[in-house]
Design a protein around this motif. Structure first.
Motif, PDB file in Angstrom:
ATOM      1  N   VAL A  22       5.679   0.201  -6.210  1.00  0.00           N
ATOM      2  CA  VAL A  22       5.361   0.724  -4.882  1.00  0.00           C
ATOM      3  C   VAL A  22       3.979   0.212  -4.503  1.00  0.00           C
ATOM      4  O   VAL A  22       3.021   0.363  -5.263  1.00  0.00           O
ATOM      5  N   VAL A  23       3.854  -0.426  -3.340  1.00  0.00           N
ATOM      6  CA  VAL A  23       2.570  -0.989  -2.944  1.00  0.00           C
ATOM      7  C   VAL A  23       2.086  -0.343  -1.657  1.00  0.00           C
ATOM      8  O   VAL A  23       2.883   0.038  -0.789  1.00  0.00           O
ATOM      9  N   PHE A  24       0.779  -0.214  -1.549  1.00  0.00           N
ATOM     10  CA  PHE A  24       0.145   0.324  -0.357  1.00  0.00           C
ATOM     11  C   PHE A  24      -1.315  -0.099  -0.384  1.00  0.00           C
ATOM     12  O   PHE A  24      -1.844  -0.472  -1.435  1.00  0.00           O
ATOM     13  N   PRO A  25      -2.017  -0.088   0.754  1.00  0.00           N
ATOM     14  CA  PRO A  25      -3.425  -0.516   0.790  1.00  0.00           C
ATOM     15  C   PRO A  25      -4.324   0.547   0.158  1.00  0.00           C
ATOM     16  O   PRO A  25      -4.656   1.549   0.788  1.00  0.00           O
ATOM     17  N   SER A  26      -4.671   0.343  -1.100  1.00  0.00           N
ATOM     18  CA  SER A  26      -5.356   1.377  -1.876  1.00  0.00           C
ATOM     19  C   SER A  26      -6.702   1.769  -1.278  1.00  0.00           C
ATOM     20  O   SER A  26      -7.041   2.954  -1.222  1.00  0.00           O
ATOM     21  N   ALA A  27      -7.483   0.781  -0.826  1.00  0.00           N
ATOM     22  CA  ALA A  27      -8.804   1.098  -0.280  1.00  0.00           C
ATOM     23  C   ALA A  27      -8.676   1.971   0.960  1.00  0.00           C
ATOM     24  O   ALA A  27      -9.402   2.956   1.125  1.00  0.00           O
ATOM     25  N   ALA A  28      -7.749   1.623   1.839  1.00  0.00           N
ATOM     26  CA  ALA A  28      -7.548   2.405   3.059  1.00  0.00           C
ATOM     27  C   ALA A  28      -7.030   3.798   2.726  1.00  0.00           C
ATOM     28  O   ALA A  28      -7.425   4.792   3.353  1.00  0.00           O
ATOM     29  N   PHE A  29      -6.151   3.886   1.724  1.00  0.00           N
ATOM     30  CA  PHE A  29      -5.619   5.187   1.322  1.00  0.00           C
ATOM     31  C   PHE A  29      -6.721   6.095   0.783  1.00  0.00           C
ATOM     32  O   PHE A  29      -6.839   7.258   1.174  1.00  0.00           O
ATOM     33  N   LEU A  30      -7.559   5.554  -0.102  1.00  0.00           N
ATOM     34  CA  LEU A  30      -8.631   6.356  -0.687  1.00  0.00           C
ATOM     35  C   LEU A  30      -9.637   6.781   0.374  1.00  0.00           C
ATOM     36  O   LEU A  30     -10.156   7.901   0.346  1.00  0.00           O
ATOM     37  N   THR A  31      -9.930   5.886   1.313  1.00  0.00           N
ATOM     38  CA  THR A  31     -10.837   6.235   2.406  1.00  0.00           C
ATOM     39  C   THR A  31     -10.254   7.359   3.251  1.00  0.00           C
ATOM     40  O   THR A  31     -10.956   8.299   3.638  1.00  0.00           O
ATOM     41  N   ALA A  32      -8.955   7.275   3.511  1.00  0.00           N
ATOM     42  CA  ALA A  32      -8.300   8.275   4.353  1.00  0.00           C
ATOM     43  C   ALA A  32      -8.313   9.652   3.701  1.00  0.00           C
ATOM     44  O   ALA A  32      -8.630  10.649   4.359  1.00  0.00           O
ATOM     45  N   ILE A  33      -7.968   9.730   2.414  1.00  0.00           N
ATOM     46  CA  ILE A  33      -7.889  11.051   1.787  1.00  0.00           C
ATOM     47  C   ILE A  33      -9.277  11.635   1.553  1.00  0.00           C
ATOM     48  O   ILE A  33      -9.468  12.840   1.597  1.00  0.00           O
ATOM     49  N   ALA A  56      18.427  -2.850  -1.747  1.00  0.00           N
ATOM     50  CA  ALA A  56      17.404  -3.531  -0.935  1.00  0.00           C
ATOM     51  C   ALA A  56      16.054  -2.853  -1.052  1.00  0.00           C
ATOM     52  O   ALA A  56      15.952  -1.646  -1.299  1.00  0.00           O
ATOM     53  N   ARG A  57      15.011  -3.653  -0.877  1.00  0.00           N
ATOM     54  CA  ARG A  57      13.646  -3.131  -0.794  1.00  0.00           C
ATOM     55  C   ARG A  57      13.236  -3.132   0.675  1.00  0.00           C
ATOM     56  O   ARG A  57      13.634  -4.006   1.448  1.00  0.00           O
ATOM     57  N   VAL A  58      12.404  -2.157   1.043  1.00  0.00           N
ATOM     58  CA  VAL A  58      11.929  -2.044   2.427  1.00  0.00           C
ATOM     59  C   VAL A  58      10.407  -1.959   2.425  1.00  0.00           C
ATOM     60  O   VAL A  58       9.823  -1.094   1.759  1.00  0.00           O
ATOM     61  N   VAL A  59       9.782  -2.868   3.159  1.00  0.00           N
ATOM     62  CA  VAL A  59       8.324  -2.873   3.291  1.00  0.00           C
ATOM     63  C   VAL A  59       7.966  -2.674   4.762  1.00  0.00           C
ATOM     64  O   VAL A  59       8.530  -3.340   5.638  1.00  0.00           O
ATOM     65  N   ILE A  60       7.051  -1.764   5.013  1.00  0.00           N
ATOM     66  CA  ILE A  60       6.570  -1.504   6.370  1.00  0.00           C
ATOM     67  C   ILE A  60       5.273  -2.264   6.591  1.00  0.00           C
ATOM     68  O   ILE A  60       4.376  -2.217   5.747  1.00  0.00           O
ATOM     69  N   LEU A  61       5.176  -2.945   7.713  1.00  0.00           N
ATOM     70  CA  LEU A  61       3.981  -3.709   8.064  1.00  0.00           C
ATOM     71  C   LEU A  61       3.325  -3.039   9.264  1.00  0.00           C
ATOM     72  O   LEU A  61       3.935  -2.954  10.336  1.00  0.00           O
ATOM     73  N   ALA A  62       2.102  -2.541   9.082  1.00  0.00           N
ATOM     74  CA  ALA A  62       1.413  -1.793  10.134  1.00  0.00           C
ATOM     75  C   ALA A  62       0.153  -2.525  10.592  1.00  0.00           C
ATOM     76  O   ALA A  62      -0.512  -3.189   9.799  1.00  0.00           O
ATOM     77  N   ASP A  63      -0.163  -2.382  11.889  1.00  0.00           N
ATOM     78  CA  ASP A  63      -1.380  -2.995  12.427  1.00  0.00           C
ATOM     79  C   ASP A  63      -2.624  -2.330  11.856  1.00  0.00           C
ATOM     80  O   ASP A  63      -3.607  -2.987  11.518  1.00  0.00           O
ATOM     81  N   VAL A  64      -2.591  -1.004  11.772  1.00  0.00           N
ATOM     82  CA  VAL A  64      -3.706  -0.225  11.240  1.00  0.00           C
ATOM     83  C   VAL A  64      -3.154   0.805  10.268  1.00  0.00           C
ATOM     84  O   VAL A  64      -1.978   1.198  10.364  1.00  0.00           O
ATOM     85  N   PHE A  65      -3.994   1.257   9.353  1.00  0.00           N
ATOM     86  CA  PHE A  65      -3.539   2.238   8.368  1.00  0.00           C
ATOM     87  C   PHE A  65      -3.381   3.599   9.024  1.00  0.00           C
ATOM     88  O   PHE A  65      -4.264   4.079   9.733  1.00  0.00           O
ATOM     89  N   ASN A  66      -2.234   4.218   8.781  1.00  0.00           N
ATOM     90  CA  ASN A  66      -1.952   5.548   9.300  1.00  0.00           C
ATOM     91  C   ASN A  66      -1.401   6.391   8.161  1.00  0.00           C
ATOM     92  O   ASN A  66      -0.309   6.113   7.655  1.00  0.00           O
ATOM     93  N   LEU A  67      -2.153   7.389   7.743  1.00  0.00           N
ATOM     94  CA  LEU A  67      -1.767   8.194   6.585  1.00  0.00           C
ATOM     95  C   LEU A  67      -0.432   8.902   6.816  1.00  0.00           C
ATOM     96  O   LEU A  67       0.435   8.927   5.939  1.00  0.00           O
ATOM     97  N   ASP A  68      -0.268   9.466   8.003  1.00  0.00           N
ATOM     98  CA  ASP A  68       0.995  10.143   8.311  1.00  0.00           C
ATOM     99  C   ASP A  68       2.152   9.148   8.325  1.00  0.00           C
ATOM    100  O   ASP A  68       3.250   9.448   7.842  1.00  0.00           O
ATOM    101  N   GLY A  69       1.896   7.969   8.907  1.00  0.00           N
ATOM    102  CA  GLY A  69       2.932   6.953   8.958  1.00  0.00           C
ATOM    103  C   GLY A  69       3.356   6.501   7.573  1.00  0.00           C
ATOM    104  O   GLY A  69       4.551   6.326   7.292  1.00  0.00           O
ATOM    105  N   ASN A  75      -3.997   2.147 -13.309  1.00  0.00           N
ATOM    106  CA  ASN A  75      -5.340   1.955 -12.755  1.00  0.00           C
ATOM    107  C   ASN A  75      -5.796   3.190 -11.992  1.00  0.00           C
ATOM    108  O   ASN A  75      -5.038   4.143 -11.805  1.00  0.00           O
ATOM    109  N   ARG A  76      -7.035   3.165 -11.506  1.00  0.00           N
ATOM    110  CA  ARG A  76      -7.639   4.338 -10.869  1.00  0.00           C
ATOM    111  C   ARG A  76      -6.966   4.674  -9.529  1.00  0.00           C
ATOM    112  O   ARG A  76      -6.912   5.842  -9.149  1.00  0.00           O
ATOM    113  N   THR A  77      -6.471   3.665  -8.831  1.00  0.00           N
ATOM    114  CA  THR A  77      -5.787   3.935  -7.567  1.00  0.00           C
ATOM    115  C   THR A  77      -4.488   4.676  -7.811  1.00  0.00           C
ATOM    116  O   THR A  77      -4.156   5.641  -7.109  1.00  0.00           O
ATOM    117  N   GLN A  78      -3.730   4.248  -8.823  1.00  0.00           N
ATOM    118  CA  GLN A  78      -2.512   4.967  -9.180  1.00  0.00           C
ATOM    119  C   GLN A  78      -2.837   6.383  -9.660  1.00  0.00           C
ATOM    120  O   GLN A  78      -2.069   7.315  -9.425  1.00  0.00           O
TER     121      GLN A  78
END
Length: 245
Positions: free
Chosen positions: A128-139, A81-94, A222-225
């Protein structure tokens, strides 16, 4: 996407509006919703559903700090199975905890309908997918103090689906030139090519050439990866970036 196999999709949502919204979004897609929502017990699948690819979409608000404890047993119960987490806001720790527990994707509830479906398709293809813009902003906003470096470097996506560093002289880190390492550090900060060119006092076309070389050497698309690869593979000293002479 009609040629793709149907996917038995099980929702675990705290918010009834979110659950109904997902039902509407997925109603005309290959993601066929299972009549039973995911709680804390085992999901009983009939014979036809158990033969199809399986996807769990879990609301991050449903389990909060216990989310990682839910994902592990779920993957053990349903290994393919695949598992995708759906979050209201981006949380790096989460996101970090979710990936470490075995999640395959981390998406925001604000993601557009078409984009969400494409994300789910990618997950089912093994990406593996994640919100790249939010991730780059966070780090980039963490700063580069020791605690921030430790926190960011702790992010690990599932090893089976990420580029692995090779040992010895063939290690991608060893093959990067000093200029490529500088540009990789800039990519980690989310800097566009124009900003990188100005910072390093080179032509933008030169930056593009270096980025192509970096992607080839570390074997990402790509650059995000590339930014995620750097977070996973560079040591804290390497993450400090170039120092002034």
């Amino acid at each position: 996407m009609s040629h793709l196999l149907p996917v038995t999709t099980i929702l675990g949502c705290k918010n009834s509006m979110l659950r109904e919204g997902l039902r509407h979004i997925l109603s005309s897609t290959r993601f066929k919703l299972h009549p039973e929502s995911f709680g804390r017990g085992e999901i009983k699948l009939d014979a036809s559903a158990s033969e199809q690819p399986l996807l769990f979409v879990l609301d991050a608000n449903l389990y909060l700090s216990e989310l990682a404890d839910i994902i592990g047993p779920l993957k053990l119960q349903h290994p393919p199975a695949r598992v995708v987490i759906l979050a209201d806001v981006f949380n790096l720790d989460g996101m970090k905890l979710a990936f470490q527990a075995g999640a395959d994707g981390y998406c925001l509830a604000t993601t557009g309908c078409e984009a969400l479906i494409k994300y789910l398709d990618l997950v089912m293809l093994g990406e593996v997918v994640f919100p790249s813009a939010a991730f780059l902003t966070a780090i980039s906003s963490l700063g580069m103090d020791a605690d921030a470096q430790k926190d960011v470097s702790a992010i690990r996506v599932p090893a089976a689906r990420t580029t692995q560093a090779l040992d010895g002289h063939d290690s991608p880190i060893r093959t990067l030139s000093s200029r490529e390492a500088e540009i990789l550090h800039c990519l980690m900060q989310g800097s566009p090519n124009k900003v990188i060119a100005r910072k390093l006092d080179v032509a933008e076309a030169t930056v593009k050439v270096h980025i192509k070389a970096i992607l080839r050497k570390i074997r990402v698309a790509n650059r995000t990866q590339a930014a995620m690869w750097a977070v996973n593979h560079l040591s804290p000293d390497q993450m400090d970036g170039p120092r002034a002479p």
